[in-house]
Design a protein around this motif. Structure first.
Motif, short mmCIF file in Angstrom:
data_model
loop_
_atom_site.label_atom_id
_atom_site.label_comp_id
_atom_site.label_asym_id
_atom_site.label_seq_id
_atom_site.Cartn_x
_atom_site.Cartn_y
_atom_site.Cartn_z
N GLN A 154 41.52 72.36 25.61
CA GLN A 154 42.86 72.41 26.05
C GLN A 154 42.76 72.16 27.63
O GLN A 154 43.83 72.30 28.33
N LYS A 202 38.41 80.02 27.75
CA LYS A 202 39.70 80.74 27.26
C LYS A 202 40.37 79.76 26.07
O LYS A 202 41.06 80.11 25.29
N TRP A 203 40.51 78.50 26.76
CA TRP A 203 41.28 77.53 26.09
C TRP A 203 40.53 76.22 25.74
O TRP A 203 40.65 75.20 26.25
N LEU A 233 49.85 74.69 28.20
CA LEU A 233 48.67 73.90 27.97
C LEU A 233 49.15 72.45 27.68
O LEU A 233 50.33 72.35 26.90
#
Length: 316
Positions: A42, A38-39, A16
């Motif tokens: 990012q 999920k991120w 990431l």
């Protein structure tokens, strides 16, 4: 074994921050949604505007609207994806996309350094790739199909959805009430991949319901075998020297000669020989029994010639 999209994302662990290649179609829309969830914060998105059809502006608008809603920074790159005479339009578009992706580190998102890119190709795409390779008489590299992870231009590319069937991705989007853009060219059966998708895959699924898993397993076997051949080719080149010695090649079996020569051409010179070219080279190599035997053959993008006791390749 086939996966659901959530299962595939649970097993996906890229570096990431992550960029997602976003076309606006169902597959990349689903991948961006899942990655952004999920991120959060990012993920970045990149859309390549090919300019090849009137619908292209609609793809871009969908991407802009989606990324704005998700709070995902979006970069749009316009490329010239027109293909030259005799070239494949799909290959030209693919090459243009990768050139755009490779520019990411130097021109995009100055707040973060992007080193990983996710692409939304899935299990059906993998099967289509294998069938295309078979139709062309490809060897192990072609039958290995698409890798889940590889490096190019200083970037690491990922295909986290290769075990997810295409219909499952669309079902996931529909269940969430998410929209996507249909590419009109996907219905054009003048393109071989589209004919495979529209006509062949339904017939294969009717006859072999688990074809996605079995095809993927065969591709994995081919990739493993190809890796072994690459290792053997590298070992043989160490023994043969660079440029490779003719007497050393002649001491090998013909299949091993072919493997060593392919490895030499690909790894040292970045080119490859057709089957006809390689067969002729092997025949000529067998005839190199005297120092006066001349050898000069068109191979790949250049020529292989005899230089004393060795073979040399030079660009055309």
């Amino acid at each position: 074994m086939s996966q659901t999209l959530p299962e595939a994302l649970a097993a996906f662990h890229p570096g990431l921050p992550l960029a997602v290649a976003l076309s606006g179609g169902a597959d990349s829309t689903a991948l961006l949604l899942a990655c952004a969830e999920k991120w959060p914060g990012q993920v970045r998105a990149m859309h390549v505007h090919h300019g090849l059809q009137a619908a292209a502006d609609g793809f871009q608008l969908h991407c802009e609207t989606l990324c704005s809603r998700l709070g995902v920074p979006l970069a749009v790159r316009r490329v010239d994806a027109r293909h030259g005479r005799g070239a494949s339009p799909e290959d030209a578009a693919r090459q243009a996309r990768y050139e755009a992706f490779e520019a990411i580190p130097s021109v995009e998102w100055t707040d973060v350094a992007i080193e990983n890119i996710a692409i939304a190709q899935h299990a059906d795409d993998q099967v289509e790739t294998i069938l295309l390779a078979l139709s062309r008489g490809a060897g192990l590299p072609g039958l290995s199909a698409m890798p889940a992870c590889w490096q190019r231009g200083g970037l690491t590319f990922h295909r986290p959805l290769l075990a997810v069937p295409g219909p499952a991705i669309r079902d996931w989007l529909i269940a969430r009430g998410e929209a996507w853009v249909e590419d009109p060219s996907n219905a054009d059966v003048r393109f071989t991949r589209n004919r495979i998708r529209a006509r062949l895959l339904p017939a294969i699924e009717a006859a072999f319901p688990h074809f996605r898993e079995t095809f993927a397993r065969s591709a994995a076997h081919a990739a493993q075998a190809q890796a072994i051949l690459c290792d053997l080719g590298a070992q043989d080149l160490v023994a043969l020297g660079l440029p490779p010695r003719i007497d050393g090649l002649q001491a090998l079996s013909r299949p091993r000669q072919a493997n060593a020569l392919r490895h030499w051409l690909r790894q040292v010179h970045g080119t490859s020989a057709s089957k006809a070219q390689l067969d002729e080279l092997l025949d000529q190599l067998a005839d190199c029994t005297t120092r006066g035997h001349h050898l000069h053959l068109k191979i790949g993008r250049g020529f292989v010639r005899r230089q004393g006791d060795t073979l040399e390749w030079h660009a055309a």
